[in-house]
Design an enzyme around this catalytic site. Structure first.
Site, PDB file in Angstrom:
ATOM      1  N   TYR A   1      30.451  13.372   8.448  1.00  0.00           N
ATOM      2  CA  TYR A   1      30.990  13.249   7.086  1.00  0.00           C
ATOM      3  C   TYR A   1      30.698  11.874   6.474  1.00  0.00           C
ATOM      4  O   TYR A   1      30.908  11.673   5.278  1.00  0.00           O
ATOM      5  CB  TYR A   1      32.508  13.511   7.053  1.00  0.00           C
ATOM      6  CG  TYR A   1      32.951  14.833   7.622  1.00  0.00           C
ATOM      7  CD1 TYR A   1      32.036  15.845   7.918  1.00  0.00           C
ATOM      8  CD2 TYR A   1      34.294  15.093   7.883  1.00  0.00           C
ATOM      9  CE1 TYR A   1      32.449  17.056   8.464  1.00  0.00           C
ATOM     10  CE2 TYR A   1      34.710  16.310   8.415  1.00  0.00           C
ATOM     11  CZ  TYR A   1      33.781  17.273   8.710  1.00  0.00           C
ATOM     12  OH  TYR A   1      34.199  18.464   9.252  1.00  0.00           O
TER      13      TYR A   1
ATOM     14  N   LYS B   1      34.472  14.012  15.386  1.00  0.00           N
ATOM     15  CA  LYS B   1      33.623  14.985  16.080  1.00  0.00           C
ATOM     16  C   LYS B   1      32.247  14.393  16.347  1.00  0.00           C
ATOM     17  O   LYS B   1      31.760  13.576  15.555  1.00  0.00           O
ATOM     18  CB  LYS B   1      33.447  16.254  15.229  1.00  0.00           C
ATOM     19  CG  LYS B   1      34.729  16.734  14.558  1.00  0.00           C
ATOM     20  CD  LYS B   1      34.535  18.011  13.764  1.00  0.00           C
ATOM     21  CE  LYS B   1      35.778  18.346  12.954  1.00  0.00           C
ATOM     22  NZ  LYS B   1      35.884  17.664  11.652  1.00  0.00           N
TER      23      LYS B   1
ATOM     24  N   ASP C   1      41.393  14.843   9.494  1.00  0.00           N
ATOM     25  CA  ASP C   1      40.238  15.431  10.183  1.00  0.00           C
ATOM     26  C   ASP C   1      38.934  14.915   9.583  1.00  0.00           C
ATOM     27  O   ASP C   1      38.574  15.256   8.466  1.00  0.00           O
ATOM     28  CB  ASP C   1      40.283  16.960  10.029  1.00  0.00           C
ATOM     29  CG  ASP C   1      39.157  17.635  10.800  1.00  0.00           C
ATOM     30  OD1 ASP C   1      39.349  17.915  11.998  1.00  0.00           O
ATOM     31  OD2 ASP C   1      38.066  17.833  10.221  1.00  0.00           O
TER      32      ASP C   1
ATOM     33  N   HIS D   1      31.239  19.236  17.710  1.00  0.00           N
ATOM     34  CA  HIS D   1      31.227  19.808  16.349  1.00  0.00           C
ATOM     35  C   HIS D   1      30.659  21.242  16.314  1.00  0.00           C
ATOM     36  O   HIS D   1      31.211  22.111  15.653  1.00  0.00           O
ATOM     37  CB  HIS D   1      30.428  18.877  15.436  1.00  0.00           C
ATOM     38  CG  HIS D   1      30.851  18.917  14.003  1.00  0.00           C
ATOM     39  ND1 HIS D   1      30.862  17.817  13.188  1.00  0.00           N
ATOM     40  CD2 HIS D   1      31.263  19.939  13.220  1.00  0.00           C
ATOM     41  CE1 HIS D   1      31.277  18.162  11.976  1.00  0.00           C
ATOM     42  NE2 HIS D   1      31.517  19.441  11.971  1.00  0.00           N
TER      43      HIS D   1
HETATM   44  N1  LIG Z   1      34.213  21.872  12.190  1.00  0.00           N
HETATM   45  C1  LIG Z   1      33.429  22.220  11.204  1.00  0.00           C
HETATM   46  O1  LIG Z   1      32.290  22.659  11.399  1.00  0.00           O
HETATM   47  C2  LIG Z   1      33.923  22.104   9.803  1.00  0.00           C
HETATM   48  C3  LIG Z   1      33.191  22.647   8.745  1.00  0.00           C
HETATM   49  C4  LIG Z   1      33.689  22.539   7.465  1.00  0.00           C
HETATM   50  C5  LIG Z   1      34.909  21.885   7.237  1.00  0.00           C
HETATM   51  N2  LIG Z   1      35.595  21.336   8.281  1.00  0.00           N
HETATM   52  C6  LIG Z   1      36.882  20.630   8.074  1.00  0.00           C
HETATM   53  O2  LIG Z   1      37.797  21.476   7.377  1.00  0.00           O
HETATM   54  C7  LIG Z   1      38.242  20.805   6.188  1.00  0.00           C
HETATM   55  C8  LIG Z   1      38.580  21.812   5.108  1.00  0.00           C
HETATM   56  O3  LIG Z   1      37.476  22.641   4.807  1.00  0.00           O
HETATM   57  P1  LIG Z   1      36.565  22.503   3.478  1.00  0.00           P
HETATM   58  O4  LIG Z   1      36.668  21.110   2.963  1.00  0.00           O
HETATM   59  O5  LIG Z   1      35.226  22.992   3.830  1.00  0.00           O
HETATM   60  O6  LIG Z   1      37.178  23.558   2.461  1.00  0.00           O
HETATM   61  P2  LIG Z   1      38.621  23.978   1.896  1.00  0.00           P
HETATM   62  O7  LIG Z   1      39.655  23.031   2.372  1.00  0.00           O
HETATM   63  O8  LIG Z   1      38.749  25.417   2.142  1.00  0.00           O
HETATM   64  O9  LIG Z   1      38.420  23.819   0.337  1.00  0.00           O
HETATM   65  C9  LIG Z   1      38.200  22.586  -0.280  1.00  0.00           C
HETATM   66  C10 LIG Z   1      37.833  22.854  -1.739  1.00  0.00           C
HETATM   67  O10 LIG Z   1      38.909  23.482  -2.424  1.00  0.00           O
HETATM   68  C11 LIG Z   1      39.377  22.648  -3.477  1.00  0.00           C
HETATM   69  N3  LIG Z   1      40.846  22.704  -3.410  1.00  0.00           N
HETATM   70  C12 LIG Z   1      41.668  22.106  -2.523  1.00  0.00           C
HETATM   71  N4  LIG Z   1      42.948  22.403  -2.768  1.00  0.00           N
HETATM   72  C13 LIG Z   1      42.959  23.221  -3.827  1.00  0.00           C
HETATM   73  C14 LIG Z   1      43.986  23.850  -4.556  1.00  0.00           C
HETATM   74  N5  LIG Z   1      45.274  23.699  -4.228  1.00  0.00           N
HETATM   75  N6  LIG Z   1      43.639  24.633  -5.628  1.00  0.00           N
HETATM   76  C15 LIG Z   1      42.345  24.792  -5.975  1.00  0.00           C
HETATM   77  N7  LIG Z   1      41.324  24.218  -5.313  1.00  0.00           N
HETATM   78  C16 LIG Z   1      41.623  23.422  -4.245  1.00  0.00           C
HETATM   79  C17 LIG Z   1      38.803  21.283  -3.217  1.00  0.00           C
HETATM   80  O11 LIG Z   1      38.516  20.596  -4.434  1.00  0.00           O
HETATM   81  P3  LIG Z   1      39.103  19.126  -4.773  1.00  0.00           P
HETATM   82  O12 LIG Z   1      38.781  18.210  -3.635  1.00  0.00           O
HETATM   83  O13 LIG Z   1      38.382  18.773  -6.031  1.00  0.00           O
HETATM   84  O14 LIG Z   1      40.577  19.318  -4.982  1.00  0.00           O
HETATM   85  C18 LIG Z   1      37.506  21.609  -2.495  1.00  0.00           C
HETATM   86  O15 LIG Z   1      36.492  21.925  -3.425  1.00  0.00           O
HETATM   87  C19 LIG Z   1      37.055  19.894   5.864  1.00  0.00           C
HETATM   88  O16 LIG Z   1      37.362  18.917   4.898  1.00  0.00           O
HETATM   89  C20 LIG Z   1      36.724  19.371   7.233  1.00  0.00           C
HETATM   90  O17 LIG Z   1      37.632  18.366   7.628  1.00  0.00           O
HETATM   91  C21 LIG Z   1      35.112  21.444   9.552  1.00  0.00           C
END
Ligand SMILES: NC(=O)c1ccc[n+]([C@@H]2O[C@H](COP(=O)([O-])OP(=O)(O)OC[C@H]3O[C@@H](n4cnc5c(N)ncnc54)[C@H](OP(=O)(O)O)[C@@H]3O)[C@@H](O)[C@H]2O)c1
Length: 274
Positions: free
Chosen positions: A54, A79, A49, A112
């Site tokens: 990004y 997106k 994704d 998005h």
């Molecule tokens: N459509 C939208 O508006 C929108 C908005 C936000 C995000 N997204 C998508 O959703 C994806 C996921 O959301 P997100 O990146 O915001 O947050 P998330 O996946 O909830 O959390 C990512 C964070 O948690 C850490 N992490 C990951 N696995 C872990 C584990 N097993 N234990 C402890 N910490 C862990 C990562 O650090 P490290 O990388 O250092 O491991 C990073 O800091 C995004 O990457 C993006 O593709 C979409």
């Protein structure tokens, strides 16, 4: 419900999409994005994704090529960003994304955010891209029920999916029920609330019982709720850990306990402000 990492769910247009994937928001273009995506593909992930916002589509595309996994086995989402919305500008944004990714087609392209006064024109452009065969499925992100109702009034093609912020502190009951009713797949962004939920005692206790981590319990809760989830990590051990959620099951009572943590608290912006 998916039972393996590469299991798919069928979208409302008949396309199969993996039920679990890697998110790459805030993953730097270059070495980091290359490493993250290649590591995930090697670990068996088949859904990636990304988004123009990004700024890592080039590395995502390069990682896909270098992974050795056939293109058709990988499901790529991107997106259209807010300042690219509108009919012509979305068509242009799509071509730019495709070029950066260096791909022939996208699997899924999303609006998005529901930018007021723009998202319907943007949707028309997505319908055109879909009709032209440049993308296998089209959907939205951050749409509330009222945005979806408004879009559906004029849409020729129904969105296959709505990607929203979703985790135990934001369970999105209304959006989830509406999407289920309309056969629009829900997908969770920030499933781990970017780390904020990992010390939550209810989750820690359940994790201890199964010999799992808090992250794994939350991602398992997504899967059992039939919500596609896309945790982000740039670390090999966490990429593996996050996908290691197919050897245990939460009981109905545990599912309810986790859902009861909801406080309607957002990590990201409120879609009503767009
Ligand atoms: N459509 C939208 O508006 C929108 C908005 C936000 C995000 N997204 C998508 O959703 C994806 C996921 O959301 P997100 O990146 O915001 O947050 P998330 O996946 O909830 O959390 C990512 C964070 O948690 C850490 N992490 C990951 N696995 C872990 C584990 N097993 N234990 C402890 N910490 C862990 C990562 O650090 P490290 O990388 O250092 O491991 C990073 O800091 C995004 O990457 C993006 O593709 C979409």
């Amino acid at each position: 419900m998916i039972t393996h990492l590469q299991d798919t769910v069928m979208l409302n247009n008949g396309i199969e999409m993996p039920g679990f994937g890697l998110g790459v928001y805030k993953v730097d273009d270059g070495e980091t994005a290359l490493f993250s995506v290649k590591t995930a593909l090697k670990a068996g992930y088949r859904l990636i994704d990304t988004a123009s916002y990004y700024k890592n589509e080039e590395s995502v595309g390069q990682a896909i090529k270098e992974s050795g996994v056939p293109r058709e086995e990988i499901f790529v989402t991107s997106k259209v960003w807010n300042n690219q919305q509108g009919y012509e500008s979305t068509l242009k944004a799509f071509d730019e994304s495709l070029k950066k990714l260096d791909l022939e087609y996208l699997d899924l392209y999303l609006v998005h955010w529901p930018v007021t006064g723009k998202y319907k024109e943007t949707w028309r452009a997505l319908e055109k891209l879909y009709a032209d065969g440049k993308v296998r499925a089209i959907g939205v992100s951050n749409f509330q029920v009222y945005h979806l109702e408004d879009l559906l009034k004029d849409a020729k093609v129904k969105p296959v999916l709505n990607q929203v912020e979703y985790h135990p502190h934001l369970t999105q009951e209304e959006v989830k029920a509406f999407c289920e009713k309309k056969n629009i797949q829900l997908e969770a962004w920030s499933p781990l609330k970017r780390g904020d939920l990992l010390d939550e005692p209810v989750i820690v206790d359940i994790a201890k019982k199964y010999g799992k981590t808090s992250a794994q319990v939350i991602l398992r809760w997504d899967i059992q709720n039939k919500v596609i989830t896309i945790p982000k990590s740039v670390r090999e051990e966490r990429i593996a850990e996050n996908a290691d959620v197919f050897d245990f099951s939460l009981t109905d009572e545990e599912m309810k306990k986790i859902s009861a943590l909801n406080i309607n608290d957002r990590k990201g912006p409120n879609p009503e402000d767009y």
